[in-house]
Design a protein around this motif. Structure first.
Motif, mmCIF file in Angstrom:
data_model
loop_
_atom_site.group_PDB
_atom_site.id
_atom_site.type_symbol
_atom_site.label_atom_id
_atom_site.label_comp_id
_atom_site.label_asym_id
_atom_site.label_seq_id
_atom_site.Cartn_x
_atom_site.Cartn_y
_atom_site.Cartn_z
ATOM 1 N N UNK A 22 39.324 90.629 65.007
ATOM 2 C CA UNK A 22 39.405 89.309 64.367
ATOM 3 C C UNK A 22 38.181 89.071 63.487
ATOM 4 N N UNK A 23 37.016 89.417 64.011
ATOM 5 C CA UNK A 23 35.786 89.240 63.239
ATOM 6 C C UNK A 23 35.772 90.067 61.969
ATOM 7 N N UNK A 24 36.198 91.320 62.059
ATOM 8 C CA UNK A 24 36.231 92.180 60.874
ATOM 9 C C UNK A 24 37.175 91.636 59.810
ATOM 10 N N UNK A 25 38.337 91.173 60.241
ATOM 11 C CA UNK A 25 39.331 90.689 59.279
ATOM 12 C C UNK A 25 38.885 89.363 58.667
ATOM 13 N N UNK A 26 38.510 88.416 59.506
ATOM 14 C CA UNK A 26 38.182 87.078 58.998
ATOM 15 C C UNK A 26 36.879 87.046 58.213
ATOM 16 N N UNK A 27 35.938 87.898 58.576
ATOM 17 C CA UNK A 27 34.660 87.938 57.849
ATOM 18 C C UNK A 27 34.727 88.891 56.662
ATOM 19 N N UNK A 28 35.907 89.448 56.431
ATOM 20 C CA UNK A 28 36.137 90.355 55.304
ATOM 21 C C UNK A 28 35.107 91.481 55.275
ATOM 22 N N UNK A 29 34.927 92.081 56.427
ATOM 23 C CA UNK A 29 34.062 93.258 56.604
ATOM 24 C C UNK A 29 32.569 92.983 56.389
ATOM 25 N N UNK A 30 32.147 91.726 56.432
ATOM 26 C CA UNK A 30 30.709 91.446 56.330
ATOM 27 C C UNK A 30 29.975 91.900 57.580
ATOM 28 N N UNK A 31 30.691 91.976 58.701
ATOM 29 C CA UNK A 31 30.087 92.411 59.956
ATOM 30 C C UNK A 31 30.609 93.809 60.294
ATOM 31 N N UNK A 32 30.298 94.752 59.444
ATOM 32 C CA UNK A 32 30.807 96.114 59.610
ATOM 33 C C UNK A 32 30.392 96.734 60.936
ATOM 34 N N UNK A 33 29.315 96.251 61.519
ATOM 35 C CA UNK A 33 28.850 96.782 62.800
ATOM 36 C C UNK A 33 29.873 96.525 63.909
ATOM 37 N N UNK A 34 30.819 95.610 63.681
ATOM 38 C CA UNK A 34 31.853 95.361 64.687
ATOM 39 C C UNK A 34 32.845 96.521 64.797
ATOM 40 N N UNK A 35 32.962 97.319 63.746
ATOM 41 C CA UNK A 35 33.896 98.449 63.761
ATOM 42 C C UNK A 35 33.667 99.395 64.928
ATOM 43 N N UNK A 36 32.434 99.858 65.149
ATOM 44 C CA UNK A 36 32.185 100.752 66.279
ATOM 45 C C UNK A 36 32.273 100.061 67.646
ATOM 46 N N UNK A 37 32.280 98.736 67.675
ATOM 47 C CA UNK A 37 32.376 98.006 68.941
ATOM 48 C C UNK A 37 33.818 98.000 69.459
ATOM 49 N N UNK A 38 34.766 98.030 68.557
ATOM 50 C CA UNK A 38 36.185 97.933 68.922
ATOM 51 C C UNK A 38 36.608 98.977 69.966
ATOM 52 N N UNK A 39 36.247 100.251 69.802
ATOM 53 C CA UNK A 39 36.669 101.236 70.822
ATOM 54 C C UNK A 39 36.077 100.964 72.209
ATOM 55 N N UNK A 40 34.920 100.316 72.257
ATOM 56 C CA UNK A 40 34.343 99.975 73.569
ATOM 57 C C UNK A 40 35.261 99.023 74.315
ATOM 58 N N UNK A 41 35.827 98.065 73.591
ATOM 59 C CA UNK A 41 36.793 97.154 74.194
ATOM 60 C C UNK A 41 38.036 97.883 74.654
ATOM 61 N N UNK A 42 38.473 98.843 73.847
ATOM 62 C CA UNK A 42 39.640 99.634 74.231
ATOM 63 C C UNK A 42 39.383 100.436 75.502
ATOM 64 N N UNK A 43 38.185 100.989 75.614
ATOM 65 C CA UNK A 43 37.848 101.745 76.831
ATOM 66 C C UNK A 43 37.812 100.817 78.052
ATOM 67 N N UNK A 44 37.317 99.599 77.837
ATOM 68 C CA UNK A 44 37.308 98.624 78.945
ATOM 69 C C UNK A 44 38.716 98.294 79.407
ATOM 70 N N UNK A 45 39.607 98.098 78.451
ATOM 71 C CA UNK A 45 41.002 97.791 78.818
ATOM 72 C C UNK A 45 41.622 98.958 79.573
ATOM 73 N N UNK A 46 41.392 100.178 79.100
ATOM 74 C CA UNK A 46 41.954 101.353 79.769
ATOM 75 C C UNK A 46 41.385 101.486 81.175
ATOM 76 N N UNK A 47 40.084 101.307 81.314
ATOM 77 C CA UNK A 47 39.449 101.428 82.629
ATOM 78 C C UNK A 47 39.969 100.361 83.596
#
Length: 119
Positions: A93-118
């Motif tokens: 949501x942050x990446x889309x709404x901020x129009x990629x101004x917070x590019x550092x959020x990109x590498x954070x996304x897989x961490x959330x995915x790993x949390x969901x899987x775990x």
């Protein structure tokens, strides 16, 4: 973390996912300058994952082992699902709404995915 909290969290994630999904399908198309279709699709994927994980929390809130509220495994699982869904979807949501101004959020996304899987 008691079953009531897990249930309420699941209901909140599900309702938020439905709301954000509606916004992604209708509201994002009216933003100027327009967003690329790939961004709208990513936003809707994040909303869908909130719904899926909200339903998972609703389901596990009724699990007999969690009802005792003493099982560390189920408390950990519920926490990982909640946290993972929030990090995964929130970063998208942050990446889309901020129009990629917070590019550092990109590498954070897989961490959330790993949390969901775990979870």
């Amino acid at each position: 973390m008691n079953p009531s909290f897990v249930f309420r969290s699941g209901a909140l994630l599900t309702a938020t996912g439905i709301s954000f999904g509606a916004f992604g399908s209708h509201g994002l198309r009216n933003i100027k300058p327009p967003l690329p279709e790939t961004k709208i699709s990513s936003f809707n994927t994040a909303a869908s994952y909130l719904i899926y994980n909200g339903i998972a929390l609703l389901a596990i809130s009724f699990h007999p082992a969690l009802l005792s509220a003493t099982s560390k495994r189920f408390r950990l699982g519920a926490g990982l699902i909640m946290g993972g869904a929030l990090v995964f979807s929130g970063s998208i949501f942050g990446l889309v709404l901020a129009r990629d101004r917070f590019r550092w959020l990109g590498p954070v996304t897989p961490l959330g995915g790993m949390g969901m899987i775990a979870g």
